[in-house]
Design an enzyme around this catalytic site. Sequence first.
Site: not given
Length: 160
Positions: A23, A57-59, A82, A86-87, A89, A114
């Site tokens: 991503w 990044a979640w994975e 990341v 607007d949310t 998330h 990290n």
Amino acid sequence: MPHLEGDLRSPPGARYAIIASRWNPRITDSLVAASRVAFSNHGVDDGAIDVIRVPGAWEIPVVAARLASRGGHAAIIALGCVVRGDTRHYEQVADGCSDALMQVALDSGIPVANGVLAVDRFEDAQARAGGSHGNKGEEATLVAIEMAHLLTQLPAGADV
């Protein structure tokens, strides 16, 4: 207590893993490239570096946990980006990834550096991926090498 400190000499025979998100590829590709250069500049052969690409990044943490549990790497470098939207998330992904990476390191005893950027704007990411704020891929790699070296100096299973 003795004074112990790692340096930028990779332990002999050490393998490293770079886990990078696909991503935001303009950013993550720059982070990976800088990481590889940093390894090369510090005498780590390209054949001792495993690069694993994941969707986002979640994975990253699940792959870090799997690699750490196998014990074949002196350190793991997590790279991703990341960007705030607007949310909520953004917070969920950035905080969840960071917390999980720390848990992998603590559970396994394998350093997990990290290098997952959590930024407000894409321009902030560019500044940290080779722009005015350096390259966090390089910085995370230097941390990984230093921690791998430091851990070779610590007695196994004993207090220093």
